[in-house]
Design a protein around this motif. Structure first.
Motif, PDB file in Angstrom:
ATOM      1  N   SER A 295      -5.792  -0.445  -7.447  1.00  0.00           N
ATOM      2  CA  SER A 295      -6.752  -0.126  -6.390  1.00  0.00           C
ATOM      3  C   SER A 295      -6.732  -1.161  -5.262  1.00  0.00           C
ATOM      4  N   ARG A 296      -6.041  -2.280  -5.484  1.00  0.00           N
ATOM      5  CA  ARG A 296      -5.936  -3.314  -4.432  1.00  0.00           C
ATOM      6  C   ARG A 296      -4.688  -3.136  -3.570  1.00  0.00           C
ATOM      7  N   TRP A 297      -3.870  -2.134  -3.922  1.00  0.00           N
ATOM      8  CA  TRP A 297      -2.700  -1.830  -3.083  1.00  0.00           C
ATOM      9  C   TRP A 297      -3.205  -1.020  -1.891  1.00  0.00           C
ATOM     10  N   VAL A 298      -3.937  -1.664  -1.020  1.00  0.00           N
ATOM     11  CA  VAL A 298      -4.566  -0.962   0.096  1.00  0.00           C
ATOM     12  C   VAL A 298      -3.511  -0.587   1.133  1.00  0.00           C
ATOM     13  N   TRP A 299      -3.334   0.706   1.333  1.00  0.00           N
ATOM     14  CA  TRP A 299      -2.386   1.105   2.375  1.00  0.00           C
ATOM     15  C   TRP A 299      -3.149   1.286   3.676  1.00  0.00           C
TER      16      TRP A 299
ATOM     17  N   ASN B 295      -8.608   4.442   6.915  1.00  0.00           N
ATOM     18  CA  ASN B 295      -9.443   5.561   6.418  1.00  0.00           C
ATOM     19  C   ASN B 295     -10.778   5.067   5.850  1.00  0.00           C
ATOM     20  N   ASP B 296     -11.097   3.783   6.129  1.00  0.00           N
ATOM     21  CA  ASP B 296     -12.351   3.167   5.687  1.00  0.00           C
ATOM     22  C   ASP B 296     -12.451   2.943   4.191  1.00  0.00           C
ATOM     23  N   TYR B 297     -11.335   3.158   3.482  1.00  0.00           N
ATOM     24  CA  TYR B 297     -11.293   2.723   2.082  1.00  0.00           C
ATOM     25  C   TYR B 297     -11.532   1.222   2.097  1.00  0.00           C
ATOM     26  N   GLU B 298     -12.308   0.694   1.147  1.00  0.00           N
ATOM     27  CA  GLU B 298     -12.438  -0.757   1.071  1.00  0.00           C
ATOM     28  C   GLU B 298     -12.579  -1.218  -0.363  1.00  0.00           C
ATOM     29  N   ILE B 299     -12.075  -2.435  -0.588  1.00  0.00           N
ATOM     30  CA  ILE B 299     -12.085  -2.986  -1.937  1.00  0.00           C
ATOM     31  C   ILE B 299     -12.122  -4.512  -1.831  1.00  0.00           C
ATOM     32  N   ALA B 300     -12.825  -5.142  -2.762  1.00  0.00           N
ATOM     33  CA  ALA B 300     -12.879  -6.605  -2.783  1.00  0.00           C
ATOM     34  C   ALA B 300     -11.630  -7.133  -3.478  1.00  0.00           C
ATOM     35  N   ILE B 301     -11.033  -8.134  -2.882  1.00  0.00           N
ATOM     36  CA  ILE B 301      -9.856  -8.790  -3.467  1.00  0.00           C
ATOM     37  C   ILE B 301     -10.180 -10.267  -3.640  1.00  0.00           C
ATOM     38  N   PRO B 302     -10.247 -10.740  -4.897  1.00  0.00           N
ATOM     39  CA  PRO B 302     -10.585 -12.152  -5.109  1.00  0.00           C
ATOM     40  C   PRO B 302      -9.429 -13.064  -4.698  1.00  0.00           C
ATOM     41  N   PHE B 303      -9.766 -14.276  -4.248  1.00  0.00           N
ATOM     42  CA  PHE B 303      -8.724 -15.235  -3.867  1.00  0.00           C
ATOM     43  C   PHE B 303      -7.808 -15.580  -5.049  1.00  0.00           C
ATOM     44  N   GLU B 304      -8.307 -15.381  -6.277  1.00  0.00           N
ATOM     45  CA  GLU B 304      -7.440 -15.649  -7.451  1.00  0.00           C
ATOM     46  C   GLU B 304      -6.149 -14.823  -7.400  1.00  0.00           C
ATOM     47  N   ASP B 305      -6.199 -13.676  -6.732  1.00  0.00           N
ATOM     48  CA  ASP B 305      -4.998 -12.833  -6.664  1.00  0.00           C
ATOM     49  C   ASP B 305      -3.850 -13.515  -5.925  1.00  0.00           C
ATOM     50  N   LEU B 306      -4.141 -14.579  -5.177  1.00  0.00           N
ATOM     51  CA  LEU B 306      -3.061 -15.275  -4.466  1.00  0.00           C
ATOM     52  C   LEU B 306      -2.021 -15.794  -5.440  1.00  0.00           C
ATOM     53  N   LYS B 307      -2.402 -15.987  -6.708  1.00  0.00           N
ATOM     54  CA  LYS B 307      -1.434 -16.479  -7.700  1.00  0.00           C
ATOM     55  C   LYS B 307      -0.305 -15.470  -7.948  1.00  0.00           C
ATOM     56  N   PHE B 308      -0.546 -14.204  -7.600  1.00  0.00           N
ATOM     57  CA  PHE B 308       0.507 -13.194  -7.751  1.00  0.00           C
ATOM     58  C   PHE B 308       1.391 -13.091  -6.501  1.00  0.00           C
ATOM     59  N   SER B 309       1.034 -13.831  -5.458  1.00  0.00           N
ATOM     60  CA  SER B 309       1.755 -13.762  -4.176  1.00  0.00           C
ATOM     61  C   SER B 309       1.886 -12.340  -3.629  1.00  0.00           C
ATOM     62  N   PRO B 310       0.741 -11.667  -3.420  1.00  0.00           N
ATOM     63  CA  PRO B 310       0.822 -10.339  -2.806  1.00  0.00           C
ATOM     64  C   PRO B 310       1.327 -10.439  -1.370  1.00  0.00           C
ATOM     65  N   LEU B 311       1.918  -9.349  -0.897  1.00  0.00           N
ATOM     66  CA  LEU B 311       2.447  -9.295   0.469  1.00  0.00           C
ATOM     67  C   LEU B 311       1.692  -8.271   1.289  1.00  0.00           C
ATOM     68  N   LEU B 312       1.618  -8.541   2.587  1.00  0.00           N
ATOM     69  CA  LEU B 312       1.226  -7.498   3.528  1.00  0.00           C
ATOM     70  C   LEU B 312       2.553  -6.900   3.974  1.00  0.00           C
ATOM     71  N   ALA B 313       2.935  -5.825   3.297  1.00  0.00           N
ATOM     72  CA  ALA B 313       4.255  -5.254   3.548  1.00  0.00           C
ATOM     73  C   ALA B 313       4.288  -4.498   4.868  1.00  0.00           C
ATOM     74  N   THR B 314       5.404  -4.704   5.586  1.00  0.00           N
ATOM     75  CA  THR B 314       5.637  -3.954   6.825  1.00  0.00           C
ATOM     76  C   THR B 314       6.841  -3.034   6.667  1.00  0.00           C
ATOM     77  N   LYS B 315       7.615  -3.244   5.583  1.00  0.00           N
ATOM     78  CA  LYS B 315       8.814  -2.421   5.368  1.00  0.00           C
ATOM     79  C   LYS B 315       8.973  -2.091   3.892  1.00  0.00           C
ATOM     80  N   VAL B 316       9.456  -0.912   3.603  1.00  0.00           N
ATOM     81  CA  VAL B 316       9.808  -0.522   2.236  1.00  0.00           C
ATOM     82  C   VAL B 316      11.228   0.022   2.270  1.00  0.00           C
ATOM     83  N   ASP B 317      12.069  -0.514   1.393  1.00  0.00           N
ATOM     84  CA  ASP B 317      13.482  -0.115   1.347  1.00  0.00           C
ATOM     85  C   ASP B 317      14.122  -0.128   2.738  1.00  0.00           C
ATOM     86  N   GLY B 318      13.782  -1.164   3.518  1.00  0.00           N
ATOM     87  CA  GLY B 318      14.416  -1.341   4.823  1.00  0.00           C
ATOM     88  C   GLY B 318      13.806  -0.536   5.955  1.00  0.00           C
ATOM     89  N   ARG B 319      12.877   0.368   5.643  1.00  0.00           N
ATOM     90  CA  ARG B 319      12.255   1.196   6.675  1.00  0.00           C
ATOM     91  C   ARG B 319      10.901   0.613   7.054  1.00  0.00           C
TER      92      ARG B 319
END
Ligand SMILES: Nc1nc2c(c(=O)[nH]1)N[C@H]1C(S)=C(S)[C@@H](COP(=O)(O)O)O[C@H]1N2
Ligand SMILES: [Mo]
Length: 169
Positions: free
Chosen positions: A156-160, A103-127
């Motif tokens: 705001s960095r939980w970009v869906w 939807n063209d939403y965009e946000i800057a995500i600093p590399f420092e966030d890697l310390k939280f180990s974010p995921l590019l999720a493909t599934k939620v609760d098995g779906r």
């Protein structure tokens, strides 16, 4: 004989150098491309771009965590590929990335966030996440593990429907 020995040494040298240092060349996607990475990257499979289909992403290793979020009233199991693994695969050399969605939403995500180990999720609760529920890729953070993630700056960095990352130096 001298020539042969020289050739052998040369071939071995090239083979070892390639194997130990650079990652294997990024293959071409065979399924629909769900993520395109541009900017400061070393690996590409299209001019200036690293394009991934789902199988290529999942081949980097799937992990999971359970966390609450502002979207659900109960903790959910998120499964996906660590952002860090994806950035490493393309040889990203940056300090920040511009994450963009369908939807063209965009946000800057600093590399420092890697310390939280974010995921590019493909599934939620098995779906599998579909376009209707924030998929095919959703950037998610283990919010229940770190108090500081309970903040709008991080929500705001939980970009869906994430589909692009531009790596900036
Ligand atoms: N694709 C996409 N992801 C997005 C947004 C958006 O508009 N589009 N909004 C962001 C913002 S600003 C916040 S605070 C959270 C929560 O947004 P929501 O409350 O509108 O769901 O999602 C983030 N992810
Ligand atoms: Mo927001």
């Amino acid at each position: 004989m001298r020539g042969f020995a020289f050739l052998l040494v040369a071939i071995l040298g090239v083979a070892c150098g390639a194997g130990s240092r650079a990652a294997e060349a990024l293959p071409l996607p065979t399924g629909p491309v769900i993520l395109t990475i541009t900017g400061a990257i070393e690996q590409t499979n299209a001019p200036g771009q690293a394009r991934f289909d789902r199988a290529m992403l999942e081949a980097l290793g799937v992990t999971s965590f359970t966390t609450g979020s502002v979207w659900a009233d109960h903790p959910q199991l998120f499964e996906g590929v660590p952002l860090k693994a994806v950035l490493e695969r393309v040889g990203a050399n940056g300090t920040s990335m511009l994450a963009s969605a369908l939807n063209d939403y965009e946000i800057a995500i600093p590399f420092e966030d890697l310390k939280f180990s974010p995921l590019l999720a493909t599934k939620v609760d098995g779906r599998a996440l579909t376009l209707r529920d924030k998929g095919p890729l959703w950037m998610v953070y283990p919010r229940d593990e770190y108090d500081e993630l309970r903040d709008n700056r991080y929500e705001s960095r939980w970009v869906w429907q994430l589909n692009r990352l531009r790596i900036e130096q």
